[in-house]
Design a protein around this motif. Sequence first.
Motif, short mmCIF file in Angstrom:
data_model
loop_
_atom_site.label_atom_id
_atom_site.label_comp_id
_atom_site.label_asym_id
_atom_site.label_seq_id
_atom_site.Cartn_x
_atom_site.Cartn_y
_atom_site.Cartn_z
N GLN A 62 2.05 6.08 2.35
CA GLN A 62 0.83 4.92 2.17
C GLN A 62 -0.47 5.72 1.63
OE1 GLN A 62 -1.17 2.57 5.73
NE2 GLN A 62 0.26 1.20 4.79
N THR A 90 -3.06 -5.33 5.25
CA THR A 90 -2.68 -5.41 3.86
C THR A 90 -2.57 -7.01 3.38
OG1 THR A 90 -0.48 -4.80 4.54
CG2 THR A 90 -1.43 -3.26 3.55
N THR A 137 -1.96 0.40 -3.25
CA THR A 137 -1.28 1.42 -4.32
C THR A 137 -1.32 0.87 -5.63
OG1 THR A 137 -0.41 2.34 -2.56
CG2 THR A 137 0.05 3.30 -4.57
N ASP A 180 -6.11 3.58 -5.84
CA ASP A 180 -5.91 2.19 -5.10
C ASP A 180 -7.01 1.33 -5.76
OD1 ASP A 180 -4.36 2.21 -2.60
OD2 ASP A 180 -5.66 4.29 -2.49
N LYS A 219 -4.46 1.49 0.76
CA LYS A 219 -3.35 0.50 1.15
C LYS A 219 -3.20 -0.61 0.25
CE LYS A 219 -3.76 1.17 6.05
NZ LYS A 219 -4.09 0.66 7.46
N GLY A 243 0.73 -1.23 0.06
CA GLY A 243 0.14 0.02 -0.10
C GLY A 243 0.76 1.30 -0.03
#
Length: 802
Positions: free
Chosen positions: A229, A594, A235, A251, A233, A209
Amino acid sequence: MKNFLRILSWSMFLLAAFPVFGQNFNLQLRSSLEYPGQTLANICGYTQGGREYALLGASNGMVIVDITNPSNPVNIVQIPGPEGTPNFSSLWKEIKVYQNYAYLTTEAGGGLQIIDLSNLPSPNLNYHSYTGDGAIAGQLDDIHALHIDTKKGFVYLYGGNLLGGAAKVLDLNTDPYNPTYAGTFDALGYIHDGFAENDTLYACHIYSGLLSIVDMSDKQNPVLLGTVQTPGKFTHNSWLTDDHKHILTTDEATPSFVTAYDISDPENIQELDRFSTNDGNGSIGHNTHVLNDWAVTSWYTDGVAIVDAHRPENLVITALYDTWDGTGPDFDGCWGVFPFFPSGTVVASNIPFQGGNGKLFVLTPAYVRACYLEGLVKNGCTGLPMSGATIEVNSGNQWVNTTTGNNGQFKTGQTETGNYVVTVSKPGFQSQTFNVNFVPGEVIELDVTLELENALNIVGTVVDAATQTPLPNAPVVLSSDGVLYNLQTNASGQFTLDCVPSGNYTAITNAWGYLPGSVNFNENGDIKIELEKGYYDDFAFNLGWTTSSNGASTGFWERGEPKGTSSQDEFVNPEFDIADDTGEQCFVTGNSGTDIANDDVDGGSVTLTTPSMKLAGHSDAVLTFWYWFYNGGGQGTPPNDKLEVRVTNGNQTVTVFTENTSASDWRFSDEIHLKDYIAFTDNMQVQFVTADDQPGHLVEAAIDVFRVVPGAVLSTPDIDASALLQVMPNPSATDFAIRYDWPTAQNLTLEVRNALGQLVHTQQLGANTGTAICGNNWPTGVYVATLRDNERQSIPVRLVKQ
C-alpha cells in the motif's frame, strides 16, 4: 488504411517566453507552445532520422511537434482523436511508442488508436483504431492509460469499460499496427496505470491504494507476486529504477509522494523513502519516470521536479521548473513529462483542469548528483535514539532541513556544494553545530549526541479515588510540547519516566470501570492520579473491547482515528470523532479511508462488545453514547440495514436501541435506562451490532463517548412535548440565545450538559416564557440543552459550539 488528416491552422498556436513562477533551478526553459481551446494531458516522444518529436495528448487528438531545435518547436499535425460509446471528448489522453508506432488511449472511447509515425516529418500519416479481436472482439472502447513492455513486445491497457478496468494485454510482435489480444490480469480489479517490463507488471490499483507485482510470462495465467500500500492510498503510476530492484510510485491524492521501494523480494516489499515538493499536502504528484536513476516527475501546480534516486533510501531533489502560477493540492498544472530524448531535452504538458489553454514546455535539464547528509541522533541522558530532533543546514535550500524518525536516524541532501554549517537541536536539549563540506555523490555521516539542559524524572501512581487501591496495567499518556510518552502502570499501579526535558507536562489515564483522570505538573516528585468509579470510554486508550463478525468479509470494527470516505458531497465513513473528548479516536466499521465500497460492512454482521460491568444491586444504570450510522447506495430502495445496541447479563440478551435511518452525522443516543429492559448482574456487557443484509448497501457505523452511570438516575422525568426550546444561532462561536416557552411549568430550570454528560450550565428561569443567554466561554464541542420542572422535562436540543 490511408486516412485524410486535418492539418491544423498553426496560427492558433502561440510561441512565447514563459514567466518564472517558482524557485526554478537546473531546468532551463527553451520555449513553450500554447494551444487555445484545447487542454493537454499526457505527453510522449519519438525520434526518427535525427529529429525529435513531442507527441501531445491534446483534447481534440494527438499533436505532433518537432522539437529538434528546442528553442523553435514546430507543429506538424494533429491526429483527430477517437471517440466511441462514451463520446464525451475526454480531456484525458495517454500515449506510448513502440518501434515507429504511437499508441493513444482515451476515456472518450473508440478503442486503441494506432498511428504509424514512419512518414514523419510529413503530416500525411496512417492511423486506425483497434477495438479488440478474439475473446474481446469489438468490445474495447474507453481506456484510461497504457504501458508497453518494449523488451517482450506487449502493450498493457488499463482502466476503461472492459473487464472491470483490469489490465488487457495485446501482442505487438507479429504486426504492431494490428495487435492481437493475449490475456488479462484482473485478480485485483481496476488498474489505473502501471509499468511493464520483461513480462513483469507493476500495476497501480488507485482505488485500493495498492501497487501489485505480477508475473505475466503466461498471459492467460498471471501469477501475483506481491502487493504494497502506498502512502496516499491512491496509487497512480510506477516506474522501475535502473537496477530493477527498486521501484518508484506516485499517489494522486494527499498525502502525495514519490515513494521508493525495495522490491528484491516481492513478497516483502519495503518502503525506503518518500519525497514531495511541498510536504506531501501542498501539491499533488502525477507521473514519474526514471532516467539513469533520476526520477523526472510531473507535479501539477509545482511543475517538473527531478530527484536523484540512485540511492533510493534517500531521495533528494536536484532540479525544478514550475509550469503553473497557482499553488495548492489541485489538478491544474503539469500533467505529463517525457525525459527520454537522445538529446536530453525534456518536454512537459500543462492541463488547466478548471478550463483554459493547454501548454507545451520544452526544457533543457542539468542532471547533477545530490550531496548527502545522513546520521543518527541519540539522547545523552538515556543513550537511546532520539526522535523529533531537527537538522538544519544554512544553505537556504528549502528541502534539506529535516527531523529524525522514531529510530533517531535522518537522511537528507542538497545540490549546493561546498562548506555549510549543520545545526542539530531539540527543545530542552543543548544544540550542536558542525562544519561540513558537501560533495556531489558523497555521503556525510553525522552521528550526534544531544545533552539535556535540565532533566526531569517522573514517578506517578494511579489509584482508586475512594479506596486508594493502586490500579495495575492502566495506560498512561504523558505529553509536553506536542511530544507524547506512552506508559503503563505496573503491578503496584506505578509508572516512571526518567531523563526527559523539564517543562510543563500533562498525565492522562483511564481504566475500565473508572472515569478518566489527569494531572498537570512541571517538577520532580511523586504524582498521584485518582480515578472515580464509573464506566466511560472515549477510546483514547485500549480498555479491552472485543470485536467479532458473522459472515462479513469487510468492515470489521476497529479502534482508530477515523478516515473519512465520501459520496455525493457527504461523508459515508466519519472524518472526525466527537469533539472535546480525549484524543481523536473512536470505534468504526472499517477504516481504510479509500473507496466508499472497499471497507464498509459487506455480506454479514459485525459486533463490538464492551468489557464486563458490575451492576448487580444497582436500581438503575443509564447508558449513553454518540453514534454514526450511514446506509445508502447499493441495491434496493430504501436501504434495509440497521444499527442495534444490545445488552446482556450473561443469561439474557435484549435490544435496547435500534437505528435504521441513515445520516452523515454524529448523533446522540439520549439516555437509555437499562432497568427497563433487563435484570442487573455483575457480568453486564453492551454490544453494538450492524449488518449488511440482502440486497447489499453501503453500511458504516461508529461509536464514541460511551458511558454507563450506575444508579445515577433513579427515574426519568416525563417528556412534555408542549415545552418549546429554540436556539439561535446554532452552531455558534459566541453566545447561544435559547428561547423557551412552557406555560404549564413550575420551578422552570434550564440545564446544559457536555458530551460527557457533565452539567456545565444551570439557570433558574423566573418566567415561563423568555430568552436565556449562555455559552460564551464554553469550549468548542457538542452540548445538550433541556428544560426541567419538578417532574417533567422538554425534548433535549443539541447545541454546537464552534
